[in-house]
Design an enzyme around this catalytic site. Structure first.
Site, PDB file in Angstrom:
ATOM      1  N   ARG A  11      -0.339  -5.554  -1.327  1.00 53.65           N
ATOM      2  CA  ARG A  11       0.494  -5.029  -0.429  1.00 53.65           C
ATOM      3  C   ARG A  11       1.985  -5.734   0.058  1.00 53.65           C
ATOM      4  NH1 ARG A  11      -3.053  -4.907   4.820  1.00 53.65           N
ATOM      5  NH2 ARG A  11      -3.618  -6.851   3.978  1.00 53.65           N
ATOM      6  N   ASN A  29      -4.704  -1.313   3.065  1.00 50.90           N
ATOM      7  CA  ASN A  29      -5.969  -1.166   2.487  1.00 50.90           C
ATOM      8  C   ASN A  29      -6.978  -0.287   3.058  1.00 50.90           C
ATOM      9  OD1 ASN A  29      -5.163  -3.417   1.111  1.00 50.90           O
ATOM     10  ND2 ASN A  29      -6.216  -5.051   2.656  1.00 50.90           N
TER      11      ASN A  29
END
Length: 81
Positions: A11, A29
């Site tokens: 990320r 997520n």
């Protein structure tokens, strides 16, 4: 994105790449181990980030990326959710 995409700075790496290319959006997520992302910006810049999503950072092992085009939400900046 599916594969080994959590716990490998995925990320954060995407956020850095998106910011470098002026792409807005978010990434998060999922509970099933996958990652979701929304990207907005110039089509060529978004495509650069999508290409990165298909590979990810060195520690990642991306198995699948599903791309769906949607109407822009008018996002600004890029955040990790």
């Amino acid at each position: 994105m599916q594969g080994r995409v959590q716990g490998v700075f995925f990320r954060d790496s995407v956020r850095e790449r998106a910011r470098a290319h002026g792409v807005a959006g978010w990434i998060c997520n999922r509970s099933d181990g996958a990652v979701d992302a929304v990207l907005e910006g110039r089509p060529d810049n978004v495509e650069r980030v999508v290409r990165f999503l298909k590979v990810g950072p060195r520690q990642a092992n991306v198995e699948q990326v599903e791309v769906t085009e949607e109407a822009p939400e008018g996002l600004s900046g890029f955040e990790i959710r």
